[in-house]
Design an enzyme around this catalytic site. Structure first.
Site, PDB file in Angstrom:
ATOM      1  N   GLU A  83       0.828  -1.216   0.000  1.00  0.00           N
ATOM      2  CA  GLU A  83       0.000   0.000   0.000  1.00  0.00           C
ATOM      3  C   GLU A  83       0.861   1.264   0.000  1.00  0.00           C
ATOM      4  O   GLU A  83       1.697   1.451   0.894  1.00  0.00           O
ATOM      5  CB  GLU A  83      -0.914  -0.012   1.239  1.00  0.00           C
ATOM      6  N   LYS A 269      -7.235  -0.500  11.742  1.00  0.00           N
ATOM      7  CA  LYS A 269      -6.624  -0.947  10.477  1.00  0.00           C
ATOM      8  C   LYS A 269      -5.443  -0.041  10.149  1.00  0.00           C
ATOM      9  O   LYS A 269      -4.392  -0.495   9.694  1.00  0.00           O
ATOM     10  CB  LYS A 269      -7.665  -0.935   9.350  1.00  0.00           C
ATOM     11  N   ASP A 285       4.618 -14.202  11.847  1.00  0.00           N
ATOM     12  CA  ASP A 285       3.298 -14.719  11.457  1.00  0.00           C
ATOM     13  C   ASP A 285       2.268 -13.611  11.659  1.00  0.00           C
ATOM     14  O   ASP A 285       1.807 -13.374  12.773  1.00  0.00           O
ATOM     15  CB  ASP A 285       2.993 -15.946  12.335  1.00  0.00           C
ATOM     16  N   HIS A 383      -2.621  10.542   0.318  1.00  0.00           N
ATOM     17  CA  HIS A 383      -2.730   9.162  -0.156  1.00  0.00           C
ATOM     18  C   HIS A 383      -2.798   9.102  -1.680  1.00  0.00           C
ATOM     19  O   HIS A 383      -2.076   8.344  -2.317  1.00  0.00           O
ATOM     20  CB  HIS A 383      -3.969   8.511   0.462  1.00  0.00           C
TER      21      HIS A 383
HETATM   22  P1  NDP Z   1       9.953 -23.116  15.587  1.00  0.00           P
HETATM   23  O1  NDP Z   1       9.180 -24.357  15.477  1.00  0.00           O
HETATM   24  O2  NDP Z   1      10.875 -22.806  14.463  1.00  0.00           O
HETATM   25  O3  NDP Z   1      10.698 -23.178  16.968  1.00  0.00           O
HETATM   26  C1  NDP Z   1      11.603 -22.201  17.351  1.00  0.00           C
HETATM   27  C2  NDP Z   1      12.939 -22.852  17.491  1.00  0.00           C
HETATM   28  O4  NDP Z   1      13.920 -21.853  17.577  1.00  0.00           O
HETATM   29  C3  NDP Z   1      13.023 -23.654  18.781  1.00  0.00           C
HETATM   30  O5  NDP Z   1      12.729 -24.992  18.541  1.00  0.00           O
HETATM   31  C4  NDP Z   1      14.458 -23.449  19.212  1.00  0.00           C
HETATM   32  O6  NDP Z   1      15.269 -24.567  18.957  1.00  0.00           O
HETATM   33  C5  NDP Z   1      15.027 -22.380  18.270  1.00  0.00           C
HETATM   34  N1  NDP Z   1      15.690 -21.339  19.038  1.00  0.00           N
HETATM   35  C6  NDP Z   1      16.964 -20.924  18.816  1.00  0.00           C
HETATM   36  N2  NDP Z   1      17.301 -19.941  19.655  1.00  0.00           N
HETATM   37  C7  NDP Z   1      16.230 -19.725  20.443  1.00  0.00           C
HETATM   38  C8  NDP Z   1      15.955 -18.812  21.504  1.00  0.00           C
HETATM   39  N3  NDP Z   1      16.878 -17.936  21.920  1.00  0.00           N
HETATM   40  N4  NDP Z   1      14.722 -18.832  22.074  1.00  0.00           N
HETATM   41  C9  NDP Z   1      13.777 -19.687  21.651  1.00  0.00           C
HETATM   42  N5  NDP Z   1      13.987 -20.594  20.662  1.00  0.00           N
HETATM   43  C10 NDP Z   1      15.205 -20.618  20.054  1.00  0.00           C
HETATM   44  O7  NDP Z   1       9.016 -21.841  15.736  1.00  0.00           O
HETATM   45  P2  NDP Z   1       7.956 -21.467  16.829  1.00  0.00           P
HETATM   46  O8  NDP Z   1       7.743 -22.527  17.851  1.00  0.00           O
HETATM   47  O9  NDP Z   1       8.302 -20.109  17.298  1.00  0.00           O
HETATM   48  O10 NDP Z   1       6.617 -21.409  15.973  1.00  0.00           O
HETATM   49  C11 NDP Z   1       6.437 -20.367  15.055  1.00  0.00           C
HETATM   50  C12 NDP Z   1       5.906 -20.945  13.779  1.00  0.00           C
HETATM   51  O11 NDP Z   1       4.730 -21.712  14.031  1.00  0.00           O
HETATM   52  C13 NDP Z   1       5.507 -19.873  12.809  1.00  0.00           C
HETATM   53  O12 NDP Z   1       6.009 -20.225  11.541  1.00  0.00           O
HETATM   54  C14 NDP Z   1       3.977 -19.951  12.804  1.00  0.00           C
HETATM   55  O13 NDP Z   1       3.469 -19.518  11.579  1.00  0.00           O
HETATM   56  C15 NDP Z   1       3.740 -21.400  13.058  1.00  0.00           C
HETATM   57  N6  NDP Z   1       2.456 -21.817  13.620  1.00  0.00           N
HETATM   58  C16 NDP Z   1       1.536 -20.931  14.107  1.00  0.00           C
HETATM   59  C17 NDP Z   1       0.366 -21.392  14.648  1.00  0.00           C
HETATM   60  C18 NDP Z   1      -0.593 -20.394  15.223  1.00  0.00           C
HETATM   61  O14 NDP Z   1      -0.239 -19.229  15.327  1.00  0.00           O
HETATM   62  N7  NDP Z   1      -1.798 -20.776  15.607  1.00  0.00           N
HETATM   63  C19 NDP Z   1       0.047 -22.817  14.716  1.00  0.00           C
HETATM   64  C20 NDP Z   1       1.126 -23.654  14.235  1.00  0.00           C
HETATM   65  C21 NDP Z   1       2.274 -23.166  13.701  1.00  0.00           C
HETATM   66  P3  NDP Z   1      15.641 -25.612  20.081  1.00  0.00           P
HETATM   67  O15 NDP Z   1      14.708 -26.710  19.873  1.00  0.00           O
HETATM   68  O16 NDP Z   1      17.044 -25.935  19.808  1.00  0.00           O
HETATM   69  O17 NDP Z   1      15.459 -24.944  21.424  1.00  0.00           O
END
Ligand code: NDP
Length: 429
Positions: A83, A269, A285, A383
Protein backbone atom coordinates in the site's frame (compact mmCIF):
# COMPACT_ATOMS: atom_id res chain seq x y z
CA UNK A 1 24.30 4.84 13.10
CA UNK A 2 25.41 7.94 11.19
CA UNK A 3 22.03 9.53 10.50
CA UNK A 4 23.55 12.48 8.62
CA UNK A 5 23.87 10.05 5.67
CA UNK A 6 20.11 9.51 5.72
CA UNK A 7 18.91 13.12 5.40
CA UNK A 8 16.23 13.62 2.72
CA UNK A 9 16.29 9.87 2.16
CA UNK A 10 13.04 9.88 0.16
CA UNK A 11 14.56 12.25 -2.40
CA UNK A 12 17.46 9.92 -3.21
CA UNK A 13 17.50 7.54 -6.19
CA UNK A 14 17.18 3.80 -5.54
CA UNK A 15 20.96 3.34 -5.74
CA UNK A 16 21.63 6.39 -3.55
CA UNK A 17 19.28 4.99 -0.92
CA UNK A 18 21.22 1.71 -0.76
CA UNK A 19 24.54 3.59 -0.65
CA UNK A 20 23.24 5.86 2.12
CA UNK A 21 22.09 2.93 4.25
CA UNK A 22 25.51 1.34 3.84
CA UNK A 23 27.35 4.60 4.60
CA UNK A 24 25.18 5.17 7.68
CA UNK A 25 26.06 1.69 8.96
CA UNK A 26 22.48 0.42 8.79
CA UNK A 27 23.39 -2.43 6.42
CA UNK A 28 26.73 -4.10 5.73
CA UNK A 29 28.55 -4.28 2.40
CA UNK A 30 27.21 -7.74 1.54
CA UNK A 31 23.57 -6.76 2.16
CA UNK A 32 24.12 -3.56 0.17
CA UNK A 33 25.52 -5.56 -2.75
CA UNK A 34 22.59 -7.99 -2.61
CA UNK A 35 20.18 -5.06 -2.74
CA UNK A 36 22.05 -3.53 -5.69
CA UNK A 37 21.72 -6.86 -7.48
CA UNK A 38 18.07 -7.15 -6.51
CA UNK A 39 18.77 -10.38 -4.64
CA UNK A 40 16.30 -10.43 -1.81
CA UNK A 41 14.12 -13.24 -3.11
CA UNK A 42 13.83 -16.77 -1.82
CA UNK A 43 15.50 -19.40 -3.92
CA UNK A 44 13.07 -21.76 -5.65
CA UNK A 45 14.55 -24.62 -3.68
CA UNK A 46 13.84 -22.92 -0.32
CA UNK A 47 10.34 -21.91 -1.41
CA UNK A 48 9.62 -25.48 -2.42
CA UNK A 49 10.61 -26.66 1.07
CA UNK A 50 8.59 -23.96 2.83
CA UNK A 51 5.09 -24.62 1.49
CA UNK A 52 3.14 -27.26 -0.40
CA UNK A 53 2.47 -27.10 -4.15
CA UNK A 54 4.98 -24.25 -4.49
CA UNK A 55 4.96 -22.47 -7.86
CA UNK A 56 6.83 -19.17 -7.51
CA UNK A 57 7.60 -16.30 -5.16
CA UNK A 58 4.97 -13.62 -4.78
CA UNK A 59 6.78 -10.35 -4.16
CA UNK A 60 5.89 -7.36 -2.03
CA UNK A 61 7.73 -4.02 -2.12
CA UNK A 62 10.30 -3.84 0.72
CA UNK A 63 11.30 -0.40 2.02
CA UNK A 64 12.35 1.47 5.13
CA UNK A 65 10.61 4.00 7.37
CA UNK A 66 12.92 6.69 8.71
CA UNK A 67 13.25 9.06 11.68
CA UNK A 68 12.30 6.65 14.47
CA UNK A 69 13.74 7.24 17.94
CA UNK A 70 12.62 4.45 20.24
CA UNK A 71 13.81 4.40 23.86
CA UNK A 72 16.46 6.96 22.88
CA UNK A 73 17.79 4.81 20.07
CA UNK A 74 17.66 5.89 16.43
CA UNK A 75 16.16 3.20 14.23
CA UNK A 76 15.52 2.57 10.56
CA UNK A 77 12.41 0.38 10.29
CA UNK A 78 12.00 -2.19 7.48
CA UNK A 79 8.52 -2.64 6.00
CA UNK A 80 7.10 -5.05 3.42
CA UNK A 81 3.83 -3.64 2.09
CA UNK A 82 1.95 -3.08 -1.14
CA UNK A 83 0.00 0.00 0.00
CA UNK A 84 1.41 3.40 -0.97
CA UNK A 85 1.76 6.10 1.71
CA UNK A 86 2.25 3.80 4.73
CA UNK A 87 6.04 4.28 4.80
CA UNK A 88 5.73 8.01 4.09
CA UNK A 89 3.14 8.45 6.84
CA UNK A 90 5.20 6.48 9.39
CA UNK A 91 8.34 8.47 8.56
CA UNK A 92 6.44 11.77 8.75
CA UNK A 93 4.92 10.94 12.14
CA UNK A 94 8.20 9.54 13.49
CA UNK A 95 9.96 12.79 12.55
CA UNK A 96 7.48 14.94 14.51
CA UNK A 97 7.63 12.53 17.46
CA UNK A 98 11.45 12.33 17.32
CA UNK A 99 11.63 16.12 17.54
CA UNK A 100 9.87 15.87 20.89
CA UNK A 101 11.92 12.99 22.33
CA UNK A 102 10.69 9.94 20.44
CA UNK A 103 8.84 6.88 21.73
CA UNK A 104 9.14 5.33 25.18
CA UNK A 105 8.19 1.69 25.49
CA UNK A 106 7.47 -0.94 28.13
CA UNK A 107 7.35 -4.65 27.33
CA UNK A 108 5.85 -7.31 29.61
CA UNK A 109 7.37 -10.73 30.19
CA UNK A 110 6.92 -12.82 27.07
CA UNK A 111 4.57 -15.55 28.22
CA UNK A 112 2.55 -17.35 25.55
CA UNK A 113 -0.52 -19.40 26.43
CA UNK A 114 -1.25 -23.01 25.45
CA UNK A 115 -4.54 -24.80 25.94
CA UNK A 116 -5.61 -28.40 26.47
CA UNK A 117 -9.41 -28.37 26.28
CA UNK A 118 -11.21 -31.48 27.48
CA UNK A 119 -14.72 -32.83 27.01
CA UNK A 120 -16.69 -35.71 28.54
CA UNK A 121 -15.89 -34.89 32.19
CA UNK A 122 -18.74 -35.71 34.61
CA UNK A 123 -17.73 -33.55 37.56
CA UNK A 124 -16.01 -30.47 36.10
CA UNK A 125 -15.34 -28.55 39.37
CA UNK A 126 -13.78 -31.70 40.93
CA UNK A 127 -11.68 -32.29 37.79
CA UNK A 128 -10.50 -28.68 37.87
CA UNK A 129 -9.44 -29.11 41.51
CA UNK A 130 -7.56 -32.32 40.67
CA UNK A 131 -5.70 -30.60 37.82
CA UNK A 132 -4.79 -27.64 40.04
CA UNK A 133 -3.49 -29.94 42.78
CA UNK A 134 -1.19 -31.58 40.19
CA UNK A 135 0.17 -28.29 38.88
CA UNK A 136 3.85 -29.01 39.56
CA UNK A 137 3.64 -32.48 37.98
CA UNK A 138 1.92 -31.04 34.89
CA UNK A 139 4.49 -28.25 34.54
CA UNK A 140 7.39 -30.68 34.80
CA UNK A 141 5.83 -33.08 32.27
CA UNK A 142 5.32 -30.12 29.93
CA UNK A 143 8.95 -29.13 30.26
CA UNK A 144 10.12 -32.72 29.71
CA UNK A 145 8.29 -32.58 26.35
CA UNK A 146 10.60 -29.76 25.09
CA UNK A 147 13.82 -29.78 27.17
CA UNK A 148 15.72 -27.43 24.82
CA UNK A 149 13.49 -24.43 25.61
CA UNK A 150 14.03 -25.10 29.33
CA UNK A 151 17.81 -25.11 28.75
CA UNK A 152 17.42 -21.66 27.21
CA UNK A 153 15.77 -20.43 30.44
CA UNK A 154 12.20 -20.76 29.15
CA UNK A 155 9.47 -23.39 29.33
CA UNK A 156 6.15 -23.77 31.16
CA UNK A 157 6.08 -21.37 34.11
CA UNK A 158 2.50 -21.44 35.35
CA UNK A 159 -0.87 -23.11 34.91
CA UNK A 160 -4.52 -22.33 35.49
CA UNK A 161 -7.88 -23.84 34.59
CA UNK A 162 -11.10 -22.49 33.15
CA UNK A 163 -14.57 -24.02 32.87
CA UNK A 164 -16.28 -23.30 29.55
CA UNK A 165 -19.93 -23.77 28.60
CA UNK A 166 -20.95 -25.01 25.15
CA UNK A 167 -23.14 -21.94 24.69
CA UNK A 168 -23.52 -18.67 26.55
CA UNK A 169 -25.17 -20.36 29.56
CA UNK A 170 -23.59 -20.57 33.00
CA UNK A 171 -23.49 -24.37 33.03
CA UNK A 172 -20.00 -25.60 32.03
CA UNK A 173 -19.31 -28.37 29.51
CA UNK A 174 -15.56 -28.23 28.91
CA UNK A 175 -12.42 -27.91 31.01
CA UNK A 176 -9.60 -25.81 29.57
CA UNK A 177 -6.13 -26.12 31.09
CA UNK A 178 -3.84 -23.18 30.33
CA UNK A 179 -0.08 -23.31 30.43
CA UNK A 180 1.84 -20.03 30.53
CA UNK A 181 5.03 -20.61 28.62
CA UNK A 182 8.15 -18.51 28.27
CA UNK A 183 9.22 -19.15 24.68
CA UNK A 184 12.27 -16.82 24.92
CA UNK A 185 13.19 -15.47 21.47
CA UNK A 186 10.67 -17.63 19.56
CA UNK A 187 7.02 -16.84 18.81
CA UNK A 188 6.57 -20.33 20.15
CA UNK A 189 3.58 -21.86 18.35
CA UNK A 190 5.34 -25.11 17.59
CA UNK A 191 7.08 -25.20 20.96
CA UNK A 192 3.76 -24.77 22.78
CA UNK A 193 1.90 -27.23 20.58
CA UNK A 194 4.55 -29.83 21.45
CA UNK A 195 4.11 -29.07 25.17
CA UNK A 196 0.33 -29.29 25.00
CA UNK A 197 0.38 -32.58 23.12
CA UNK A 198 2.96 -33.77 25.67
CA UNK A 199 0.76 -33.12 28.73
CA UNK A 200 -2.63 -34.03 27.25
CA UNK A 201 -2.51 -37.79 28.07
CA UNK A 202 -1.61 -37.06 31.71
CA UNK A 203 -4.45 -34.53 32.05
CA UNK A 204 -6.85 -37.05 30.45
CA UNK A 205 -5.73 -39.56 33.06
CA UNK A 206 -6.26 -37.07 35.90
CA UNK A 207 -9.69 -35.91 34.74
CA UNK A 208 -10.96 -39.04 32.93
CA UNK A 209 -11.91 -36.68 30.12
CA UNK A 210 -10.95 -36.54 26.45
CA UNK A 211 -8.54 -33.86 25.19
CA UNK A 212 -10.35 -32.36 22.19
CA UNK A 213 -7.88 -29.50 21.51
CA UNK A 214 -4.16 -29.21 22.27
CA UNK A 215 -2.75 -25.98 20.86
CA UNK A 216 -1.49 -22.50 21.68
CA UNK A 217 -3.89 -19.59 22.06
CA UNK A 218 -3.22 -16.73 19.66
CA UNK A 219 -4.77 -14.41 22.24
CA UNK A 220 -1.41 -13.63 23.85
CA UNK A 221 -2.55 -11.39 26.68
CA UNK A 222 0.69 -12.00 28.58
CA UNK A 223 2.95 -10.78 25.81
CA UNK A 224 2.15 -7.07 25.67
CA UNK A 225 4.11 -4.06 24.47
CA UNK A 226 3.19 -0.43 25.16
CA UNK A 227 4.56 2.59 23.33
CA UNK A 228 3.98 6.18 24.45
CA UNK A 229 4.81 9.56 22.94
CA UNK A 230 4.29 13.17 23.97
CA UNK A 231 3.92 15.87 21.33
CA UNK A 232 3.83 19.60 22.17
CA UNK A 233 1.08 21.57 20.41
CA UNK A 234 3.76 23.68 18.72
CA UNK A 235 4.52 20.61 16.55
CA UNK A 236 0.89 20.05 15.59
CA UNK A 237 -0.19 23.19 13.77
CA UNK A 238 -1.08 23.06 10.08
CA UNK A 239 -1.72 25.93 7.63
CA UNK A 240 -5.43 25.52 8.43
CA UNK A 241 -5.43 24.88 12.18
CA UNK A 242 -3.53 25.90 15.31
CA UNK A 243 -1.72 23.19 17.30
CA UNK A 244 -4.25 23.06 20.14
CA UNK A 245 -7.13 22.64 17.68
CA UNK A 246 -5.31 19.74 15.97
CA UNK A 247 -4.58 18.19 19.39
CA UNK A 248 -8.23 18.42 20.46
CA UNK A 249 -9.43 17.04 17.14
CA UNK A 250 -7.08 14.03 17.45
CA UNK A 251 -8.40 13.39 20.99
CA UNK A 252 -12.02 13.69 19.81
CA UNK A 253 -11.44 11.41 16.81
CA UNK A 254 -10.02 8.78 19.17
CA UNK A 255 -13.00 9.15 21.50
CA UNK A 256 -15.22 8.34 18.53
CA UNK A 257 -13.09 5.27 17.73
CA UNK A 258 -13.42 4.21 21.37
CA UNK A 259 -17.23 4.15 21.34
CA UNK A 260 -18.05 3.34 17.69
CA UNK A 261 -16.92 -0.03 16.29
CA UNK A 262 -17.52 1.20 12.71
CA UNK A 263 -14.85 3.84 13.24
CA UNK A 264 -12.69 1.69 15.55
CA UNK A 265 -12.12 -0.99 12.91
CA UNK A 266 -10.80 1.58 10.42
CA UNK A 267 -8.80 3.37 13.12
CA UNK A 268 -7.16 0.07 14.11
CA UNK A 269 -6.62 -0.95 10.48
CA UNK A 270 -4.51 2.18 10.14
CA UNK A 271 -2.42 1.07 13.13
CA UNK A 272 -1.98 -2.37 11.59
CA UNK A 273 -0.85 -0.86 8.25
CA UNK A 274 2.50 -0.22 9.90
CA UNK A 275 2.55 -3.11 12.37
CA UNK A 276 1.77 -5.73 9.72
CA UNK A 277 4.35 -4.28 7.33
CA UNK A 278 7.10 -4.77 9.95
CA UNK A 279 5.72 -8.15 11.05
CA UNK A 280 5.81 -9.35 7.42
CA UNK A 281 9.26 -7.84 6.76
CA UNK A 282 10.72 -9.57 9.82
CA UNK A 283 9.36 -12.97 8.76
CA UNK A 284 6.78 -13.19 11.53
CA UNK A 285 3.30 -14.72 11.46
CA UNK A 286 1.02 -11.76 10.70
CA UNK A 287 -2.13 -13.88 10.97
CA UNK A 288 -1.25 -14.62 14.60
CA UNK A 289 -0.60 -10.94 15.35
CA UNK A 290 -3.76 -9.77 13.55
CA UNK A 291 -6.00 -12.33 15.30
CA UNK A 292 -4.64 -11.42 18.74
CA UNK A 293 -4.69 -7.66 18.23
CA UNK A 294 -8.35 -7.51 17.20
CA UNK A 295 -9.40 -9.78 20.07
CA UNK A 296 -7.48 -7.43 22.39
CA UNK A 297 -9.38 -4.46 20.93
CA UNK A 298 -12.57 -6.26 22.05
CA UNK A 299 -11.43 -7.12 25.58
CA UNK A 300 -14.03 -4.84 27.22
CA UNK A 301 -16.82 -6.69 25.39
CA UNK A 302 -16.92 -4.08 22.62
CA UNK A 303 -14.46 -3.52 19.78
CA UNK A 304 -12.64 -0.25 20.53
CA UNK A 305 -9.70 1.94 19.50
CA UNK A 306 -6.34 0.42 20.41
CA UNK A 307 -4.74 3.83 20.89
CA UNK A 308 -5.48 6.47 23.48
CA UNK A 309 -4.76 10.16 22.83
CA UNK A 310 -5.11 12.59 25.72
CA UNK A 311 -3.53 15.87 26.83
CA UNK A 312 -1.22 16.31 29.81
CA UNK A 313 -1.08 19.22 32.25
CA UNK A 314 1.22 21.17 29.94
CA UNK A 315 -1.34 20.79 27.16
CA UNK A 316 0.84 18.38 25.14
CA UNK A 317 -0.76 15.59 23.15
CA UNK A 318 0.03 12.19 24.73
CA UNK A 319 -0.44 8.97 22.76
CA UNK A 320 -0.36 5.39 24.04
CA UNK A 321 -0.71 2.07 22.26
CA UNK A 322 -0.65 -1.38 23.86
CA UNK A 323 -0.64 -4.46 21.64
CA UNK A 324 -0.32 -8.20 22.22
CA UNK A 325 2.69 -9.11 20.06
CA UNK A 326 3.40 -12.82 19.70
CA UNK A 327 6.45 -12.39 17.51
CA UNK A 328 9.94 -13.89 17.48
CA UNK A 329 13.46 -13.27 16.30
CA UNK A 330 14.09 -16.96 15.66
CA UNK A 331 11.99 -19.85 14.38
CA UNK A 332 9.49 -20.27 11.58
CA UNK A 333 10.84 -18.73 8.37
CA UNK A 334 12.83 -15.95 10.09
CA UNK A 335 16.24 -17.52 9.58
CA UNK A 336 15.39 -18.81 6.10
CA UNK A 337 13.91 -15.88 4.19
CA UNK A 338 16.57 -13.47 2.82
CA UNK A 339 14.20 -10.50 3.23
CA UNK A 340 13.51 -11.37 6.88
CA UNK A 341 17.25 -11.74 7.54
CA UNK A 342 17.88 -8.32 6.03
CA UNK A 343 15.02 -6.79 8.05
CA UNK A 344 16.54 -8.08 11.30
CA UNK A 345 19.94 -6.72 10.22
CA UNK A 346 18.44 -3.27 9.47
CA UNK A 347 16.93 -3.25 12.96
CA UNK A 348 20.34 -4.11 14.44
CA UNK A 349 19.39 -7.71 15.30
CA UNK A 350 16.91 -6.82 18.04
CA UNK A 351 15.74 -9.15 20.78
CA UNK A 352 12.09 -10.19 20.64
CA UNK A 353 11.29 -7.59 23.32
CA UNK A 354 13.04 -4.86 21.33
CA UNK A 355 11.16 -5.90 18.20
CA UNK A 356 7.91 -5.61 20.17
CA UNK A 357 8.93 -2.05 21.14
CA UNK A 358 9.49 -1.21 17.47
CA UNK A 359 6.13 -2.69 16.45
CA UNK A 360 4.14 -0.83 19.10
CA UNK A 361 5.92 2.43 18.21
CA UNK A 362 5.30 1.98 14.49
CA UNK A 363 1.61 1.36 15.24
CA UNK A 364 1.41 4.55 17.31
CA UNK A 365 3.23 6.58 14.63
CA UNK A 366 0.91 5.25 11.93
CA UNK A 367 -2.16 6.09 13.98
CA UNK A 368 -0.91 9.61 14.69
CA UNK A 369 -0.24 10.24 11.00
CA UNK A 370 -3.63 8.90 9.89
CA UNK A 371 -5.75 10.65 12.52
CA UNK A 372 -3.83 13.92 12.15
CA UNK A 373 -4.43 13.87 8.38
CA UNK A 374 -8.08 12.91 8.82
CA UNK A 375 -8.89 15.74 11.21
CA UNK A 376 -7.01 18.37 9.19
CA UNK A 377 -6.59 18.21 5.42
CA UNK A 378 -8.24 14.77 4.97
CA UNK A 379 -6.56 11.53 4.03
CA UNK A 380 -6.93 11.67 0.26
CA UNK A 381 -4.50 14.49 -0.47
CA UNK A 382 -1.44 12.61 0.71
CA UNK A 383 -2.73 9.16 -0.16
CA UNK A 384 -3.85 9.86 -3.72
CA UNK A 385 -0.64 11.79 -4.38
CA UNK A 386 1.29 8.58 -3.76
CA UNK A 387 -1.38 6.28 -5.21
CA UNK A 388 -1.10 8.20 -8.49
CA UNK A 389 2.06 6.26 -9.40
CA UNK A 390 0.27 2.92 -8.94
CA UNK A 391 -2.57 4.16 -11.14
CA UNK A 392 -0.04 5.30 -13.77
CA UNK A 393 1.56 1.82 -13.81
CA UNK A 394 -1.89 0.16 -14.00
CA UNK A 395 -2.67 2.39 -16.99
CA UNK A 396 0.43 1.05 -18.76
CA UNK A 397 2.99 3.82 -18.11
CA UNK A 398 6.63 2.69 -18.33
CA UNK A 399 9.91 4.19 -17.06
CA UNK A 400 9.89 7.97 -16.81
CA UNK A 401 6.28 8.04 -18.05
CA UNK A 402 5.16 6.81 -14.59
CA UNK A 403 6.15 10.00 -12.75
CA UNK A 404 4.91 12.24 -15.59
CA UNK A 405 1.48 10.57 -15.63
CA UNK A 406 1.35 10.63 -11.81
CA UNK A 407 2.21 14.35 -11.71
CA UNK A 408 -0.55 15.23 -14.14
CA UNK A 409 -2.99 12.89 -12.39
CA UNK A 410 -2.46 14.76 -9.12
CA UNK A 411 -3.87 17.87 -10.82
CA UNK A 412 -6.77 16.02 -12.51
CA UNK A 413 -10.30 16.44 -11.09
CA UNK A 414 -10.86 12.64 -11.02
CA UNK A 415 -7.87 10.56 -9.90
CA UNK A 416 -8.81 7.17 -11.29
CA UNK A 417 -7.63 4.58 -13.82
CA UNK A 418 -9.62 6.07 -16.69
CA UNK A 419 -8.04 9.47 -16.06
CA UNK A 420 -4.56 7.89 -15.87
CA UNK A 421 -5.13 6.11 -19.24
CA UNK A 422 -6.35 9.31 -20.77
CA UNK A 423 -3.28 11.21 -19.54
CA UNK A 424 -0.96 8.45 -20.80
CA UNK A 425 -2.57 8.46 -24.25
CA UNK A 426 -2.13 12.22 -24.49
CA UNK A 427 1.26 12.43 -22.77
CA UNK A 428 3.31 13.64 -25.71
CA UNK A 429 0.56 15.31 -27.64
P1 NDP B 1 9.95 -23.12 15.59
O1 NDP B 1 9.18 -24.36 15.48
O2 NDP B 1 10.87 -22.81 14.46
O3 NDP B 1 10.70 -23.18 16.97
C1 NDP B 1 11.60 -22.20 17.35
C2 NDP B 1 12.94 -22.85 17.49
O4 NDP B 1 13.92 -21.85 17.58
C3 NDP B 1 13.02 -23.65 18.78
O5 NDP B 1 12.73 -24.99 18.54
C4 NDP B 1 14.46 -23.45 19.21
O6 NDP B 1 15.27 -24.57 18.96
C5 NDP B 1 15.03 -22.38 18.27
N1 NDP B 1 15.69 -21.34 19.04
C6 NDP B 1 16.96 -20.92 18.82
N2 NDP B 1 17.30 -19.94 19.66
C7 NDP B 1 16.23 -19.72 20.44
C8 NDP B 1 15.96 -18.81 21.50
N3 NDP B 1 16.88 -17.94 21.92
N4 NDP B 1 14.72 -18.83 22.07
C9 NDP B 1 13.78 -19.69 21.65
N5 NDP B 1 13.99 -20.59 20.66
C10 NDP B 1 15.21 -20.62 20.05
O7 NDP B 1 9.02 -21.84 15.74
P2 NDP B 1 7.96 -21.47 16.83
O8 NDP B 1 7.74 -22.53 17.85
O9 NDP B 1 8.30 -20.11 17.30
O10 NDP B 1 6.62 -21.41 15.97
C11 NDP B 1 6.44 -20.37 15.05
C12 NDP B 1 5.91 -20.95 13.78
O11 NDP B 1 4.73 -21.71 14.03
C13 NDP B 1 5.51 -19.87 12.81
O12 NDP B 1 6.01 -20.23 11.54
C14 NDP B 1 3.98 -19.95 12.80
O13 NDP B 1 3.47 -19.52 11.58
C15 NDP B 1 3.74 -21.40 13.06
N6 NDP B 1 2.46 -21.82 13.62
C16 NDP B 1 1.54 -20.93 14.11
C17 NDP B 1 0.37 -21.39 14.65
C18 NDP B 1 -0.59 -20.39 15.22
O14 NDP B 1 -0.24 -19.23 15.33
N7 NDP B 1 -1.80 -20.78 15.61
C19 NDP B 1 0.05 -22.82 14.72
C20 NDP B 1 1.13 -23.65 14.24
C21 NDP B 1 2.27 -23.17 13.70
P3 NDP B 1 15.64 -25.61 20.08
O15 NDP B 1 14.71 -26.71 19.87
O16 NDP B 1 17.04 -25.93 19.81
O17 NDP B 1 15.46 -24.94 21.42
Amino acid sequence: MDTSQLAKFYKKSHLEKINALEAAGVINAEDAENLRRDQLDLSKETGDHMIENYLANYSLPFGVAMNFIIDEQEMVVPMAIEEPSVIAAASFAAKIIASSGGFTTAVSDRLMIGQVTLKGIDDLPAAAETVLSHKEAILSRANEAHPSIVKRGGGAKNMDVRLLSEDDSDSPTFLSVHLHVDTKEAMGANIINTLMEGIAPYIEELTRGTALLRILSNYSTECLATSTCTIPVSKLSTPQFSGDVVRDRIIEATQIATVDPYRAVTHNKGIMNGVDAVVVATGNDWRAVEAGVHAYASRSGQYRSLTKWTKNEAGDLVGTLTLPLPIGTVGGSIGIHPGAKLAHAILGHPTAKQLESVLASVGLAQNFAAVRALVTEGIQKGHMGLHARSLAISAGAKGEQVQRVADRLKEAPHKNLAAAKDILNNLDK
